[in-house]
Scaffold this active site. Sequence first.
Site, short mmCIF file in Angstrom:
data_model
loop_
_atom_site.label_atom_id
_atom_site.label_comp_id
_atom_site.label_asym_id
_atom_site.label_seq_id
_atom_site.Cartn_x
_atom_site.Cartn_y
_atom_site.Cartn_z
N TYR A 163 0.74 -1.17 0.00
CA TYR A 163 0.14 0.11 0.01
C TYR A 163 0.93 1.26 0.00
CZ TYR A 163 -4.40 2.24 1.20
OH TYR A 163 -5.71 3.10 0.98
N LYS A 184 -1.03 -1.17 -4.49
CA LYS A 184 -2.01 -0.29 -4.36
C LYS A 184 -1.22 1.23 -4.24
CE LYS A 184 -6.10 1.25 -2.01
NZ LYS A 184 -7.34 0.79 -1.21
N LYS A 199 -2.28 5.07 -3.25
CA LYS A 199 -3.30 6.11 -2.76
C LYS A 199 -3.21 7.24 -3.49
CE LYS A 199 -5.76 5.96 0.54
NZ LYS A 199 -7.07 5.57 0.38
N ASP A 257 -6.19 4.62 -6.14
CA ASP A 257 -7.30 5.02 -5.17
C ASP A 257 -7.32 6.48 -5.15
OD1 ASP A 257 -9.38 5.47 -3.51
OD2 ASP A 257 -8.30 4.49 -1.55
N PRO A 258 -7.83 7.26 -5.92
CA PRO A 258 -7.86 8.62 -5.83
C PRO A 258 -8.99 9.27 -4.77
CG PRO A 258 -8.36 8.20 -7.99
CD PRO A 258 -8.53 6.99 -7.32
N ASN A 259 -9.63 8.27 -4.16
CA ASN A 259 -10.55 8.86 -2.75
C ASN A 259 -11.57 10.04 -3.34
OD1 ASN A 259 -8.17 8.38 -0.38
ND2 ASN A 259 -10.04 7.10 -0.59
N ASN A 293 -14.63 1.61 -1.49
CA ASN A 293 -15.02 1.51 0.13
C ASN A 293 -15.26 2.89 0.75
OD1 ASN A 293 -11.88 2.81 -0.24
ND2 ASN A 293 -12.61 3.05 1.97
N HIS A 340 -10.63 -3.76 2.54
CA HIS A 340 -9.98 -2.22 2.62
C HIS A 340 -9.26 -2.12 4.17
CE1 HIS A 340 -10.87 1.70 4.91
NE2 HIS A 340 -10.04 1.93 3.71
N HIS A 375 -2.29 -1.54 6.35
CA HIS A 375 -1.35 -0.34 6.74
C HIS A 375 -0.11 -0.98 7.39
CE1 HIS A 375 -4.57 2.18 5.24
NE2 HIS A 375 -3.94 3.27 5.54
#
Length: 414
Positions: free
Chosen positions: A141, A183, A185, A213-215, A261, A312, A341
């Site tokens: 991550y 992955k 972020k 993952d651009p959130n 998520n 997630h 994490h």
Amino acid sequence: MTDLRIADVRVTPIAFFDPPLLNNAGCHQPFALRSVIEVETEDGVVGLGESYGTKAVVDGIAAVGAAMVGRKVTDLNALWAAARAPGEARAEGYTGKEAIVPRVVAAIEVAMWDALGKATGQRVVDLLGGQVRDRVPFSAYLFYKFAAHADGTGDDWGEALTPEGLVEQARKMIAENGFKAIKLKAGVLEPEEEIAGLEALREAFPDAPLRIDPNGGWTVETTLKLLPRLTGLVEYLEDPTAGLSENAQVQAATDIPLATNMYVVENAHLPPNMAQDAFRVILSDHHYWGGLAACRQLAHICDLWGLGLGMHSNSHLGISLAAMTHLAAATPNLTYDCDTHQPWQTDEVIAGGKLAFEGGSLTVPEGPGLGVTLDREALKRLHGNYNACGYTVRDDASEMKKHWPDWTFGRPKF
């Protein structure tokens, strides 16, 4: 064996060091907030759980825990009823207004499963239906990050704000843990820069499944423009833009499965997601879906509807990682390597230190229940961190402004 009634539920808020990791909402604060939950039976068996450490969740756990005294550790219906009694409260969180009830339920429920397993000599994975995989794979991550916090506190990872920095970060993380999937972020820098980071990772790791993952940080228009560069590059695209219908527009334009998520995080979100074909991969998280049993139910729904399933992660310690591993090992249709994490953490609250990855995966911890025990000295120290750090809610935005004063939050932003 008695009927395993609950004698006490204890919640201890803790804080552990967190690097300055970046995301669309800002920058991680120097300490991540968590809580450790202990469910003790009348026979003295203690089950462990771990959850968020924000004040609203900690207060909710304490209140619902008190209501569970005298109940059986198997009485999940009573747990849900006790949590719902004050109403469906929501509090400000990382993704906006977050539901408190399932978060509180999950925190206590995991400890109830652990207590049941310890009292009966069974592993949680067996209580959840049995083990279907010997090892549970996790992914590397990656985060854009600053070299140090605003107060000057550094870490072993250094800065990563360029494609070269990401590749160096990935090499270190994979060398130490053996992860196969990667992955990133995103939602932090200009999208073209982030895609360049992905492309650099593909060159450095030609066989690794990649994700970004651009959130929710990209507009629909930006995402559609980027799709040609992402096609064949990523195994899934996570929450590229904000909102269910907006992501449905993206999914209609690509064969890349969209994962989430953020926008399918409770039962009420599932029917409209299916109706709009917005997300084809659901990233479960027992911490906010309502626990292990709820995630097993979610897995069944995904199986029925042909949806992919992943897991997630948020900043966590070993109790949560053990619970995630038991759940993943008992879920037949877990499609993708799980998020974690764990490589970013330096503290731990379980005896023996951090669970060790081999080849990017974990085996189910040995022993009854979750197979982990509490390090009381570490708990005391981390609770001291909580009392000393000066905050009781997560605030990535304020932390980001200490580094980039002109930074503003936006979702979507780019």
